[in-house]
Structure formats: structure tokens, C-alpha cells
Scaffold this motif. Structure first.
Motif, PDB file in Angstrom:
ATOM      1  N   GLU A  35       9.463 -41.738 -23.603  1.00  0.00           N
ATOM      2  CA  GLU A  35       8.079 -41.830 -23.495  1.00  0.00           C
ATOM      3  C   GLU A  35       7.561 -42.232 -22.131  1.00  0.00           C
ATOM      4  O   GLU A  35       7.874 -42.717 -21.303  1.00  0.00           O
ATOM      5  CB  GLU A  35       7.797 -43.017 -24.453  1.00  0.00           C
ATOM      6  CG  GLU A  35       6.187 -43.578 -24.364  1.00  0.00           C
ATOM      7  CD  GLU A  35       5.953 -44.941 -24.939  1.00  0.00           C
ATOM      8  OE1 GLU A  35       4.810 -45.289 -25.302  1.00  0.00           O
ATOM      9  OE2 GLU A  35       6.858 -45.496 -25.715  1.00  0.00           O
ATOM     10  N   MET A  91       8.821 -43.269 -31.655  1.00  0.00           N
ATOM     11  CA  MET A  91       8.833 -43.664 -30.436  1.00  0.00           C
ATOM     12  C   MET A  91       9.996 -43.908 -29.707  1.00  0.00           C
ATOM     13  O   MET A  91      11.028 -44.523 -30.169  1.00  0.00           O
ATOM     14  CB  MET A  91       7.845 -45.152 -30.330  1.00  0.00           C
ATOM     15  CG  MET A  91       7.596 -45.576 -28.858  1.00  0.00           C
ATOM     16  SD  MET A  91       6.593 -46.955 -28.857  1.00  0.00           S
ATOM     17  CE  MET A  91       4.891 -46.334 -29.579  1.00  0.00           C
ATOM     18  N   SER A  92      10.230 -43.380 -28.516  1.00  0.00           N
ATOM     19  CA  SER A  92      11.485 -43.540 -27.856  1.00  0.00           C
ATOM     20  C   SER A  92      11.752 -44.754 -27.262  1.00  0.00           C
ATOM     21  O   SER A  92      10.641 -45.595 -26.809  1.00  0.00           O
ATOM     22  CB  SER A  92      11.526 -42.503 -26.647  1.00  0.00           C
ATOM     23  OG  SER A  92      12.781 -42.647 -25.959  1.00  0.00           O
ATOM     24  N   ILE A 145      11.478 -45.599 -21.741  1.00  0.00           N
ATOM     25  CA  ILE A 145      10.156 -45.601 -21.272  1.00  0.00           C
ATOM     26  C   ILE A 145       9.916 -45.205 -19.889  1.00  0.00           C
ATOM     27  O   ILE A 145      10.700 -45.834 -18.928  1.00  0.00           O
ATOM     28  CB  ILE A 145       9.380 -46.675 -21.519  1.00  0.00           C
ATOM     29  CG1 ILE A 145       9.510 -47.113 -23.156  1.00  0.00           C
ATOM     30  CG2 ILE A 145       8.085 -46.658 -20.879  1.00  0.00           C
ATOM     31  CD1 ILE A 145       8.745 -48.381 -23.540  1.00  0.00           C
ATOM     32  N   ARG A 179       4.524 -43.469 -19.819  1.00  0.00           N
ATOM     33  CA  ARG A 179       3.335 -44.679 -19.625  1.00  0.00           C
ATOM     34  C   ARG A 179       2.502 -44.309 -18.351  1.00  0.00           C
ATOM     35  O   ARG A 179       3.642 -44.571 -17.333  1.00  0.00           O
ATOM     36  CB  ARG A 179       3.768 -45.808 -20.080  1.00  0.00           C
ATOM     37  CG  ARG A 179       4.285 -46.279 -21.336  1.00  0.00           C
ATOM     38  CD  ARG A 179       4.487 -47.395 -21.608  1.00  0.00           C
ATOM     39  NE  ARG A 179       5.011 -47.454 -23.230  1.00  0.00           N
ATOM     40  CZ  ARG A 179       5.288 -48.684 -23.810  1.00  0.00           C
ATOM     41  NH1 ARG A 179       5.222 -49.798 -23.091  1.00  0.00           N
ATOM     42  NH2 ARG A 179       5.857 -48.591 -24.845  1.00  0.00           N
TER      43      ARG A 179
END
Length: 205
Positions: free
Chosen positions: A30, A1-2, A5, A32
Motif C-alpha cells: 500500500e 489492505m496490504s 506500507i 501512502r
């Protein structure tokens, strides 16, 4: 996971810009999703991230950044992706070109503005979009005459102007705004559409 975000909505022009820039910088991030249609952007979670209730919001380098143009400036300054030239006059001219869309056109096409002005009804909403997009794309086309499209807006590499133009082209196509006579814009569109950073950022990808 990066640890980078991006709080994002796919069809948001501002979010689209930031995705392009992150891709140009080669940053792993990532996404979102903040669903604007579901009004998630005005929910307590997102309002805590950005009291304006806007996307994008970018968490990067231990910082939380908002406003797409400010984020692009940060990425250019910290990753040296060459979005604007260093020479002051050329920099001002290219910034003005980009702002013709990002500052003068984009705000009147914002979802909240259009929704308030048209009550979300058709054909008023489409007419609103076409009324503003078509002439301002023509104005951008005229300003482009002062730059060398070889093949991007201002030269051989993508610039700030390209990053703000491509999301606006996406909107023009969505709303049926006619820019078929904008031959310079069409040339730039072809170049950007073949660039991996732009391809990966596309809302429909």
C-alpha cells in the motif's frame, strides 16, 4: 489492505527505486503519499517515522526501514530477487556501478540541496540539474562498457544498477539533461521500460 506500507512520494528517485524492487519481488504493498512540495516530510507525523524527514519509509515484516539502498538490500536478502551477484569481485563492481548514481549523483539533485543552492529560482535550478546530471550520466555510460547489456545493465535480469538508473533517467528527462549519446544507457532504458515491474513503478503511471 496490504500489511506492507510504503511511505512514498511519486517523483522521489529513492521511492521510485523501492517501488521497482517491491514489484520485482511480487510484494503487494500500500502506498501512502508524503507530499514533499507541501512539506509533509518535515511534519510531526512523518518525522516520527523517519527523523531525517526523508522518503521512502517501508513497513514490512514487522519492521520499519528507511534509506532506499538499505531497503533494497533487505528485499534482496529476504526475497532473493538477484539484485547483486554473490561472487565478491562481481558484486563489488556492480555495487560501484549503482553507487555512481545512487551515491555520487542523486544527493546533489535532492530537492532540499537544489532548493538551498538555487533558492528554487529558474533558470538556476534547471542549470544546476543539467550541470550535474549530464556529465555523470556520461560517466555511468563509460563504466557500463565493462558489463554485458543483455539487455539490462549487467546481464539478462534487472540488477541494482537498473533500479537506480531508471529514476535518474526520469530526472534527466524532466530537467532536459542530454544523454542522447549514451547508447548503452538508451539500450537499458528500452529494456527496463518494457519490464512490468518498472512500468508499474513509474511516477506518471
Amino acid at each position: 489492505m496490504s500489511n506492507v506500507i510504503l511511505w512514498d512520494y511519486p517523483k522521489s528517485s529513492a521511492s521510485y527505486r523501492v517501488r521497482i524492487a517491491l514489484n520485482l519481488a511480487g510484494i503487494d504493498y500500500e502506498i501512502r503519499t508524503v507530499d514533499l512540495l507541501a512539506r509533509d516530510h518535515i511534519g510531526p507525523d512523518h518525522m516520527a517515522r523517519n527523523p531525517q524527514g526523508f522518503v521512502p519509509v517501508l513497513d514490512i515484516d514487522g519492521h520499519r526501514l528507511t534509506q532506499s539502498l538499505a531497503i533494497l538490500e533487505y528485499l534482496d536478502a529476504t526475497r532473493d530477487i538477484g539484485l547483486l551477484p554473490k561472487e565478491p569481485v562481481a558484486r563489488a563492481q556492480q555495487t560501484a556501478l549503482a553507487h555512481a548514481i545512487a551515491v555520487d549523483l542523486h544527493p546533489v539533485c535532492n530537492l532540499s540541496v537544489v532548493g538551498f543552492a538555487t533558492k528554487g529560482k529558474e533558470p538556476q535550478r534547471t542549470e544546476w540539474m543539467q550541470h550535474f546530471i549530464t556529465p555523470r550520466m556520461a560517466a555511468f555510460e563509460a563504466i557500463l562498457e565493462g558489463f554485458d547489456q543483455s539487455p539490462f545493465c549487467c546481464g539478462a535480469t534487472p540488477s541494482l544498477a537498473d533500479i537506480v538508473l531508471m529514476p535518474q533517467i526520469y530526472n534527466a528527462n524532466r530537467w532536459g539533461a542530454d544523454y542522447s549519446d549514451c547508447t548503452r544507457i538508451k539500450k537499458v532504458e528500452t529494456a527496463c521500460s518494457a519490464h512490468p515491474a518498472f512500468v508499474a513503478a513509474h511516477p506518471d503511471r
